[in-house]
Design a protein around this motif. Structure first.
Motif, PDB file in Angstrom:
ATOM      1  N   ASP A 117       0.496  -1.053   0.047  1.00 24.17           N
ATOM      2  CA  ASP A 117      -0.036  -0.181   0.266  1.00 24.17           C
ATOM      3  C   ASP A 117       0.833   1.370  -0.194  1.00 24.17           C
ATOM      4  O   ASP A 117       0.436   2.076  -0.597  1.00 24.17           O
ATOM      5  CB  ASP A 117      -0.755  -0.053   1.031  1.00 24.17           C
ATOM      6  CG  ASP A 117      -1.905  -1.321   0.930  1.00 24.17           C
ATOM      7  OD1 ASP A 117      -2.270  -1.228   0.241  1.00 24.17           O
ATOM      8  OD2 ASP A 117      -3.149  -1.150   2.101  1.00 24.17           O
ATOM      9  N   PHE A 130      -4.449  -0.127   3.838  1.00 28.71           N
ATOM     10  CA  PHE A 130      -5.678  -0.089   3.035  1.00 28.71           C
ATOM     11  C   PHE A 130      -5.579  -1.884   2.671  1.00 28.71           C
ATOM     12  O   PHE A 130      -5.616  -1.673   1.110  1.00 28.71           O
ATOM     13  CB  PHE A 130      -5.347   0.979   2.513  1.00 28.71           C
ATOM     14  CG  PHE A 130      -5.577   2.119   2.566  1.00 28.71           C
ATOM     15  CD1 PHE A 130      -6.701   2.718   3.477  1.00 28.71           C
ATOM     16  CD2 PHE A 130      -4.130   3.208   3.069  1.00 28.71           C
ATOM     17  CE1 PHE A 130      -6.537   3.622   4.211  1.00 28.71           C
ATOM     18  CE2 PHE A 130      -4.378   4.340   3.266  1.00 28.71           C
ATOM     19  CZ  PHE A 130      -5.244   5.231   4.002  1.00 28.71           C
ATOM     20  N   ALA A 135      -1.474   0.320  -2.754  1.00 30.05           N
ATOM     21  CA  ALA A 135      -3.038   1.731  -2.989  1.00 30.05           C
ATOM     22  C   ALA A 135      -2.477   2.302  -3.487  1.00 30.05           C
ATOM     23  O   ALA A 135      -2.819   2.915  -4.227  1.00 30.05           O
ATOM     24  CB  ALA A 135      -3.304   2.022  -0.934  1.00 30.05           C
ATOM     25  N   ASP A 139      -3.570   4.346  -6.735  1.00 28.09           N
ATOM     26  CA  ASP A 139      -3.782   5.512  -6.381  1.00 28.09           C
ATOM     27  C   ASP A 139      -3.204   6.512  -7.633  1.00 28.09           C
ATOM     28  O   ASP A 139      -3.652   7.858  -7.891  1.00 28.09           O
ATOM     29  CB  ASP A 139      -3.499   6.385  -5.534  1.00 28.09           C
ATOM     30  CG  ASP A 139      -5.454   6.732  -4.664  1.00 28.09           C
ATOM     31  OD1 ASP A 139      -5.916   6.913  -5.296  1.00 28.09           O
ATOM     32  OD2 ASP A 139      -4.481   7.442  -3.487  1.00 28.09           O
ATOM     33  N   ASN A 174     -12.243  -1.165   5.341  1.00 29.35           N
ATOM     34  CA  ASN A 174     -12.672   0.977   5.012  1.00 29.35           C
ATOM     35  C   ASN A 174     -13.294   0.773   3.482  1.00 29.35           C
ATOM     36  O   ASN A 174     -12.433   1.185   2.729  1.00 29.35           O
ATOM     37  CB  ASN A 174     -11.252   2.009   5.351  1.00 29.35           C
ATOM     38  CG  ASN A 174     -11.406   2.733   5.605  1.00 29.35           C
ATOM     39  OD1 ASN A 174     -12.627   3.743   4.683  1.00 29.35           O
ATOM     40  ND2 ASN A 174     -11.101   3.865   6.707  1.00 29.35           N
ATOM     41  N   GLU A 177     -12.567   4.134   1.641  1.00 31.91           N
ATOM     42  CA  GLU A 177     -11.398   4.575   1.609  1.00 31.91           C
ATOM     43  C   GLU A 177     -10.813   3.448   0.053  1.00 31.91           C
ATOM     44  O   GLU A 177     -10.437   3.935  -0.738  1.00 31.91           O
ATOM     45  CB  GLU A 177      -9.984   4.067   2.001  1.00 31.91           C
ATOM     46  CG  GLU A 177     -10.107   5.195   3.175  1.00 31.91           C
ATOM     47  CD  GLU A 177      -9.355   6.237   3.137  1.00 31.91           C
ATOM     48  OE1 GLU A 177      -9.177   6.585   1.934  1.00 31.91           O
ATOM     49  OE2 GLU A 177      -9.294   6.960   3.984  1.00 31.91           O
ATOM     50  N   THR A 178     -11.747   2.404   0.672  1.00 30.27           N
ATOM     51  CA  THR A 178     -11.659   1.237  -0.947  1.00 30.27           C
ATOM     52  C   THR A 178     -12.284   2.093  -2.379  1.00 30.27           C
ATOM     53  O   THR A 178     -12.154   1.688  -3.225  1.00 30.27           O
ATOM     54  CB  THR A 178     -12.638   0.230  -0.286  1.00 30.27           C
ATOM     55  OG1 THR A 178     -11.805  -0.695   0.704  1.00 30.27           O
ATOM     56  CG2 THR A 178     -11.921  -0.798  -1.639  1.00 30.27           C
ATOM     57  N   ARG A 181     -10.198   5.520  -2.449  1.00 23.80           N
ATOM     58  CA  ARG A 181      -8.709   5.066  -3.670  1.00 23.80           C
ATOM     59  C   ARG A 181      -8.591   4.525  -4.730  1.00 23.80           C
ATOM     60  O   ARG A 181      -8.191   3.928  -6.303  1.00 23.80           O
ATOM     61  CB  ARG A 181      -7.374   5.005  -2.727  1.00 23.80           C
ATOM     62  CG  ARG A 181      -7.303   6.366  -1.748  1.00 23.80           C
ATOM     63  CD  ARG A 181      -6.574   5.006  -0.344  1.00 23.80           C
ATOM     64  NE  ARG A 181      -6.980   6.386   0.572  1.00 23.80           N
ATOM     65  CZ  ARG A 181      -5.539   6.634   1.569  1.00 23.80           C
ATOM     66  NH1 ARG A 181      -4.660   6.884   0.722  1.00 23.80           N
ATOM     67  NH2 ARG A 181      -6.165   7.490   2.718  1.00 23.80           N
ATOM     68  N   GLU A 247     -18.919   9.002   5.429  1.00 18.21           N
ATOM     69  CA  GLU A 247     -18.312   7.049   5.376  1.00 18.21           C
ATOM     70  C   GLU A 247     -19.415   7.379   5.033  1.00 18.21           C
ATOM     71  O   GLU A 247     -19.636   5.962   3.584  1.00 18.21           O
ATOM     72  CB  GLU A 247     -18.144   6.452   6.492  1.00 18.21           C
ATOM     73  CG  GLU A 247     -17.294   6.585   7.514  1.00 18.21           C
ATOM     74  CD  GLU A 247     -16.747   5.185   8.829  1.00 18.21           C
ATOM     75  OE1 GLU A 247     -15.685   4.908   9.030  1.00 18.21           O
ATOM     76  OE2 GLU A 247     -18.197   5.346   9.665  1.00 18.21           O
ATOM     77  N   GLU A 559       0.842   8.319   2.668  1.00 20.63           N
ATOM     78  CA  GLU A 559       0.135   7.711   1.832  1.00 20.63           C
ATOM     79  C   GLU A 559       0.327   7.853   0.476  1.00 20.63           C
ATOM     80  O   GLU A 559       0.739   8.990  -0.073  1.00 20.63           O
ATOM     81  CB  GLU A 559      -1.361   8.763   2.765  1.00 20.63           C
ATOM     82  CG  GLU A 559      -1.584   8.960   3.972  1.00 20.63           C
ATOM     83  CD  GLU A 559      -2.458   8.163   4.930  1.00 20.63           C
ATOM     84  OE1 GLU A 559      -3.815   7.762   3.579  1.00 20.63           O
ATOM     85  OE2 GLU A 559      -3.306   8.385   5.715  1.00 20.63           O
ATOM     86  N   PHE A 561      -2.517   9.780  -1.155  1.00 17.94           N
ATOM     87  CA  PHE A 561      -2.957  10.976  -2.067  1.00 17.94           C
ATOM     88  C   PHE A 561      -1.340  11.920  -2.483  1.00 17.94           C
ATOM     89  O   PHE A 561      -1.849  12.539  -2.282  1.00 17.94           O
ATOM     90  CB  PHE A 561      -3.841  11.521  -1.313  1.00 17.94           C
ATOM     91  CG  PHE A 561      -3.721  11.478   0.561  1.00 17.94           C
ATOM     92  CD1 PHE A 561      -2.590  12.450   0.588  1.00 17.94           C
ATOM     93  CD2 PHE A 561      -4.391  10.787   1.483  1.00 17.94           C
ATOM     94  CE1 PHE A 561      -2.455  12.658   2.597  1.00 17.94           C
ATOM     95  CE2 PHE A 561      -3.806  11.054   2.753  1.00 17.94           C
ATOM     96  CZ  PHE A 561      -2.713  12.051   3.252  1.00 17.94           C
ATOM     97  N   GLU A 590     -10.852  11.937  -4.077  1.00 17.97           N
ATOM     98  CA  GLU A 590      -9.298  11.432  -4.603  1.00 17.97           C
ATOM     99  C   GLU A 590      -8.268  11.975  -5.533  1.00 17.97           C
ATOM    100  O   GLU A 590      -7.389  12.150  -5.769  1.00 17.97           O
ATOM    101  CB  GLU A 590      -9.558  10.038  -3.564  1.00 17.97           C
ATOM    102  CG  GLU A 590      -7.395   9.185  -3.850  1.00 17.97           C
ATOM    103  CD  GLU A 590      -7.028   9.252  -2.423  1.00 17.97           C
ATOM    104  OE1 GLU A 590      -6.024   9.141  -2.346  1.00 17.97           O
ATOM    105  OE2 GLU A 590      -7.720   9.606  -1.500  1.00 17.97           O
TER     106      GLU A 590
END
Length: 604
Positions: A117, A130, A135, A139, A174, A177-178, A181, A247, A559, A561, A590
């Protein structure tokens, strides 16, 4: 002799295997989804996350709206600014610097964390927060394409074929986030590359179908932190009694785009139900018009919980997605516009304040609010002048909505919101903005003029309680300012980190595209130089420990991002004017671009 040699050989092999296992366990708490650098997939655990027959099937799916709005959506972007040779040369020099920064971090990820990730940029190790589904790889896909790194993009797309989303060592998925991303990353890369890579849509479908399992509840509301093993065992599930607004309110763009690309309405139906629920309770909260941070998703309709309201973390993207959903659908559905216009007036009344600035510049921030019920009295709304880096997205949101919803007065507020976040950078010794800080709010009838006494009084009030504050000396106030390294205008830096976040540059980019004023380019460049100076490590770029120091140190975290959002927005600041035109594309939270339903096919 041969037996002895064989024993020695076996001992060496056993030692090598154990050493390799130990090293892998030390470098990361989880195994990579890729069993080796060649990309072979290793199946983890006894269960697979696969879609089971629905316990609560949906009889009829909501359909994507196709009716065109009475009037076309107003243009967002300003006309292309004029640019002489010197300005163009300067812009391209800055663009090259941003690209070099991206390539540096991407190369470090490839070398030290491929298939994981995230890279740990100080120690050149890796971690998998993640799901262990690579990720950073997913991403970064559209960023690679945007920057013309075609060989890297091709290799990354091929590597994605080896990601098996059916298994992970993570206990809970999550979902937010899934979605933003992974699903957002695949969808954007597929559209941006003119649908030349069918495998990207296949991976989008794989992820989306697995995510649909979280909606198999009695009221079809999702389970944001999804225990996939319980589901795989066939256990009954129900939406939680406490979820975060962001969320459940930040899934619309990705699932809508899935239906737009595949023609399968199950995805759009899932998020349309959430919007219908939010619409049902919008006027029934403690602060009618806004939704609180917490929601009970187990009831029908959903139930707003608590008295806390914020535009920051845990709520942010639910509000951000309202005008963006309107754009993605080409204005064919009034619901997201209505939801936005009902909430923004309430948020501006109760949460938005001008802030005291040493140079008397007009800057604003959204704070937090709590609603109290005193005995025998009407509810009281108390605003806390605390803001977050995460809240810096609001400048871009308010500015874009001002254009598409014909709210011209809000464009000034958008400018002041964005300038506030730029000041949060320029006001610190490092030139980088903190995660959370307290500012000095000015009332509506306040001239908001700076004086050192006014700042000192605000610091005294914040750091004292009761009568003690009245006796705090100027020396004691000065000691607080010095010990806590408070930038002028801030009374507390509650969280001193910089986590490579994009929200400030995001709004600067929106204001640049909305106004065409080159001052935003200079502001962006100053921000980039400070970030690049302190975050860069030999392997990638790291978050900063304390931006109130003149020379903050990077920490072992990068991260995904950083490559997906932050550097993308900096790159777009200095790209060609029509790259990711806001009149063609809408970016998810994102920074993954989706083509608007009303966008001309020939525009890119």
């Amino acid at each position: 002799m041969a037996v002895r040699r064989l024993r020695i050989l076996l001992a060496v092999v056993l030692f090598w295997v154990l050493a390799s296992w130990y090293y892998q366990s030390r470098t990361s708490g989880r195994s990579s989804l890729f069993g080796s650098r060649s990309g072979s997939t290793r199946i983890l655990g006894d269960y697979r996350w696969e879609r089971l027959p629905a316990r609560y099937p949906v009889d009829t799916f909501a359909q994507l709206p196709t009716k065109k709005p009475a009037k076309p959506i107003p243009q967002i972007q300003a006309p292309r600014p004029k640019e002489d040779d010197a300005a163009r040369e300067e812009r391209l020099t800055r663009l090259a610097a941003v690209e070099e920064s991206f390539v540096h971090s991407w190369t470090g990820y490839k070398k030290y964390a491929w298939g994981h990730d995230e890279i740990k940029p100080v120690t050149a190790q890796y971690k998998d927060p993640f799901g262990g589904w690579a990720a950073t790889l997913v991403d970064s896909l559209d960023s690679l394409w945007l920057m013309g790194l075609e060989e890297e993009f091709d290799a990354a797309v091929k590597a994605c074929d080896d990601i098996d989303f059916r298994t992970t060592k993570a206990k809970d998925i999550n979902v937010f986030e899934t979605t933003i991303r992974y699903l957002g990353g695949f969808l954007a890369a597929y559209e941006l590359s003119d649908q030349q890579y069918p495998s990207l849509l296949n991976k989008s479908t794989e992820v989306a179908n697995l995510l649909m399992t979280v909606f198999d509840t009695p009221n079809h509301m999702p389970i944001p932190r999804f225990n996939w093993r319980d589901y795989a065992k066939g256990n009954k599930q129900i939406a939680p009694t406490t979820v975060l607004l962001a969320e459940i309110g930040s899934l619309s763009l990705e699932f809508t785009k899935m239906s737009q690309l595949t023609g399968d309405m199950q995805y759009y139906d899932a998020i349309k139900r959430i919007y219908d629920e939010l619409e049902e309770v919008q006027s029934k909260t403690r602060l009618p018009g806004m939704w609180p941070v917490l929601i009970d998703a187990s009831t029908t309709p959903i139930t707003p919980k608590g008295d806390g309201f914020s535009m920051g973390g845990m709520s942010d993207s639910a509000f951000e997605y309202l005008p963006k959903q309107y754009l993605l659908l080409g204005g064919a559905l009034a619901q997201p516009r209505n939801l936005y216009e009902k909430f923004i007036d309430v948020a501006e009344k109760h949460l938005l304040r001008r802030a005291l600035h040493q140079g008397n510049q007009a800057i604003r921030f959204f704070g937090d609010a709590h609603v109290y019920n005193p005995q025998n009295g009407e509810p009281v709304v108390k605003m806390t002048p605390r803001t977050q880096h995460l809240t810096c997205f609001t400048g871009g949101m308010v500015g874009m909505a001002a254009k598409i919803f014909d709210r011209p007065d809000d464009l000034k507020k958008a400018t002041e919101l964005t300038d506030g976040c730029v000041w949060s950078y320029s006001g610190t010794p490092s030139g980088v903005g903190p995660e959370i800080f307290f500012y000095i709010p000015c009332d509506e009838n306040d001239d908001c003029q700076w004086s050192d006494n006014r700042w000192n009084d605000a610091v005294k009030k914040h750091w004292s309680s009761g009568e003690e504050g009245d006796t705090m000396t100027e020396k004691e106030v000065a000691e607080i300012v010095d010990a806590r390294r408070l930038p002028k205008g801030m009374v507390d830096v509650y969280d001193r980190r910089y986590q490579l976040r994009p929200e400030a540059i995001e709004s600067v980019w929106y204001m640049w595209r909305i106004t065409g004023d080159s001052k935003w380019m200079d502001k962006a460049w100053n921000m980039f130089k400070a970030i690049e100076k302190y975050t860069r490590t030999p392997y990638a770029s790291g978050a900063l420990d304390d931006v109130t120091w003149p020379k903050p140190d990077p920490v072992d975290s990068m991260e995904s991002f950083w490559l997906a959002e932050t550097l993308k927005y900096f790159y777009l600041m200095f790209s060609d004017w029509d790259t990711f035109s806001l009149d063609t594309w809408v970016l998810n939270t994102e920074a993954h671009p989706f083509r608007r339903a009303d966008a001309p096919a020939e525009r890119r």
